[in-house]
Design an enzyme around this catalytic site. Structure first.
Site, PDB file in Angstrom:
ATOM      1  N   GLU A 158      60.408  25.332  12.642  1.00  0.00           N
ATOM      2  CA  GLU A 158      61.865  25.561  12.436  1.00  0.00           C
ATOM      3  C   GLU A 158      63.190  25.611  13.376  1.00  0.00           C
ATOM      4  O   GLU A 158      63.844  26.096  13.801  1.00  0.00           O
ATOM      5  CB  GLU A 158      61.357  27.204  11.995  1.00  0.00           C
ATOM      6  CG  GLU A 158      60.571  27.675  11.156  1.00  0.00           C
ATOM      7  CD  GLU A 158      61.043  29.157  11.326  1.00  0.00           C
ATOM      8  OE1 GLU A 158      60.753  29.951   9.574  1.00  0.00           O
ATOM      9  OE2 GLU A 158      61.248  30.259  11.886  1.00  0.00           O
ATOM     10  N   GLU A 234      54.927  28.833   5.135  1.00  0.00           N
ATOM     11  CA  GLU A 234      55.261  30.505   5.517  1.00  0.00           C
ATOM     12  C   GLU A 234      55.449  31.553   4.572  1.00  0.00           C
ATOM     13  O   GLU A 234      56.883  31.775   4.149  1.00  0.00           O
ATOM     14  CB  GLU A 234      55.701  30.387   7.092  1.00  0.00           C
ATOM     15  CG  GLU A 234      55.400  30.084   8.256  1.00  0.00           C
ATOM     16  CD  GLU A 234      55.696  30.184   9.795  1.00  0.00           C
ATOM     17  OE1 GLU A 234      56.633  32.208   9.457  1.00  0.00           O
ATOM     18  OE2 GLU A 234      55.972  29.953  10.309  1.00  0.00           O
TER      19      GLU A 234
END
Length: 581
Positions: A158, A234
């Site tokens: 991320e 995710e």
């Protein structure tokens, strides 16, 4: 020999379209004796792949002392995944977030003077290069094109939510390829235009992280990854808890519906988490978005497989969805049985502070990092100048900041507590001769600019407005405190250590009820279960059977405040707190 590649629209396994249906399982959060069981249950839900982060600070808590054995045996974990006939995805970071302390980065790294984290800075690049080479020595021979089962490796984590240093991402990518990683490389970011742009490179395959509004978010992802398979790497199916908050859950039917949307669109998925496990010891992270919020010991995450490894309603809801798109075994995991419920006594209690702290005085309090201290407690002491007190016999004690909680004593008498979460930095103390401050690191922030922040008493303290200098700082060894044979008075407000024993007919999972205690740390047979705190939401600690034995077992705690009752109580079922839907 098999191959795993990226086609125009799909992942390709030996040239044929292949959908990844994965679940997250962090080996460092699960007792190694339980790895095989949790992996097998993932297959029973219909998963074909296991994904794991690699926690740098678990493998190398002290610089140069690399460990890939026992709890850190990533190779054995991947081999167990392969033995179940499943593929693996490895996400080595080096930053992982994961509500894990310091986001997975070692404290020795983040406390290096002048270091530039998660960017093209020489000290950081040199250190992470050594780390990644060690990880890839384990991963490379286990890739699918070498006869192994690893099909994907992720670059960073991320990153678009943190920075946009493309040279840094290129360095990680080049290093990964130099280390003979030949499987496809991915990135992951939340499906927001700026994050996807900042966190990616053209040669990396972009994936998304989200837990709802799947169709909308896949559309945003497709705009930035116009070819190849769509993947939510995710898929947030639950959430984590923090001390003083509520126990978070998500509706099983709603999560299953979003999973169905993903699979109906042909997307691949990694369910975060399939099984969360436990933040044993002091490995929990913390959030700080204006208010500091340390994560609880349990990482149950309201996942399909709960903290104890038992299937939940979500397990069966997800299994039903997956069965529409892929083969699912007929076998299902057995439900969790109630654990033995019984009580024992804490027959031995002893004060932690039985004499003055030892050490060289400094003008300002030393940090945990100054001592290279990886534990959760530091003791600070100083002589009090009588001139600082007013005519009524009190003075205001002030700190620039307390990280993260401090208990203040004057001549062994408890005077008050200061909490970072409540933005408390000062209290009035009575006249006395010796000040003792016990400070707890409650968990290191696991994201953004607070990564690696110093712990302890921060800045230059004052008493009555005047500088207070001459501090002695002493790191405390929690396991040693818990098992120490020393004794002393235990009246009044803690801290104390206490211990007792209990018998079992056979080793079995237990649930330790922490309600009779205030705030502290618990150990069974020397195994560090983690933190407890009456503020909740978590009110029991999971005790895995692997930490127990038939016959006599020892329990010990370090209580920072006060024991309501000197008893040990085990209950039949876990209590993670009041549900928040």
């Amino acid at each position: 020999m098999s191959s795993f590649t990226i086609g125009e629209t799909d992942f390709l396994l030996d040239g044929a379209p292949y959908r990844v249906i994965a679940g997250a399982l962090h080996y460092f959060r699960v007792h190694p004796d339980q790895w095989a069981d949790r992996i097998h249950k993932a297959k029973l839900m219909g998963l074909n792949t296991i994904e794991t982060y690699v926690a740098w600070n678990a493998h190398e808590p002290v610089r140069g002392e690399w460990d890939a054995t026992g709890w850190n045996d990533l190779g054995r974990f991947l081999d167990l995944v392969a033995a179940e006939g499943m593929h693996a995805i490895v996400r080595p970071g080096p930053y992982i977030c994961a509500e894990w302390h310091n986001g997975g980065l070692p404290v020795w790294l983040t406390s290096t003077p002048g270091i530039g984290l998660r960017r093209s800075e020489r000290q950081y690049i040199d250190a992470l290069s050594t780390y990644l080479r060690r990880v890839y020595e384990i991963v490379a021979p286990r890739q699918i094109d070498r006869g192994g089962n690893v099909i994907l490796v992720q670059i960073e984590n991320e990153y678009g939510a943190y920075g946009n240093d493309k040279d840094y991402l290129r360095t990680l990518t080049a290093l990964t390829r130099e280390c003979d990683i030949t499987v496809p490389l991915t990135t992951v970011d939340q499906p927001e235009d700026q994050m996807l742009e900042d966190g990616s490179l053209p040669e990396l395959h972009l994936t998304g992280s989200f837990g709802s509004r799947s169709a909308e978010r896949m559309q945003t992802l497709r705009a930035h990854q116009p070819t190849g398979p769509l993947m939510c790497s995710e898929f947030w199916d639950g959430w984590f808890d923090w001390w003083g908050g509520m126990h978070h859950t998500t509706d099983a039917a709603a999560s299953a519906a979003d999973l169905d949307t993903l699979l109906a669109a042909g997307a691949s998925v990694n369910i975060y988490m399939f099984h969360g496990g436990t933040n044993y010891g002091t490995t929990n992270g913390a959030n700080d978005k204006g208010r500091y919020a340390p994560i609880v010991t349990s990482y149950d995450y309201d996942a399909p497989l709960d903290e104890t490894g038992a299937p939940t309603e979500k397990f069966f809801a997800f299994r039903d969805v997956i069965a529409r798109y892929a083969p699912v075994p007929d076998e299902v995991p057995a439900p969790r049985s109630s654990a033995p419920a019984f009580e024992a006594s804490l027959s031995s209690q002893r004060a932690i502070f039985t004499g003055p702290a030892a050490g060289e005085p400094t003008d300002i309090p030393s940090s945990f990092e100054d001592h290279g201290h990886l534990g959760a407690l530091m003791r600070y002491e100083i002589d009090l100048p009588s001139a600082a007190f007013n005519s009524s016999g009190t003075a205001l004690l002030s700190f620039d900041e307390v990280r993260d909680m401090a208990w203040v004593f004057v001549d062994t008498k408890f005077c008050g507590r200061l909490s970072r979460a409540l933005h408390e930095r000062a209290l009035r103390i009575p006249v006395g001769t010796r000040l003792t401050v016990l400070v707890e690191d409650q968990g290191r922030v696991n994201y953004a600019s607070r990564l690696g922040e110093p712990k302890g008493l921060v800045g230059a303290p004052t008493l009555g407005g005047a500088p207070l200098t001459g501090w002695v700082s002493a790191p405390l060894d929690l396991p040693a405190l818990a098992t120490s044979a020393s004794s002393g008075p235990t009246g009044g407000f803690g801290p104390v250590a206490a211990s007792g024993s209990f018998d079992l007919e056979s080793a079995t999972d237990l649930f330790l009820d922490t309600d009779p205690w205030g705030k502290g740390f618990a150990f069974v047979n020397g195994f560090f279960l983690g933190r407890y705190w009456r503020s909740g939401p978590q009110r029991t600690l999971y005790v895995p059977a692997s930490a127990l034995r038939a016959g006599s077992n020892e329990i010990s705690i370090v209580e920072l405040e006060q024991l309501s009752a000197p008893i040990v109580r085990f209950v039949a079922d876990p209590d993670l707190g009041h549900l928040e839907e």
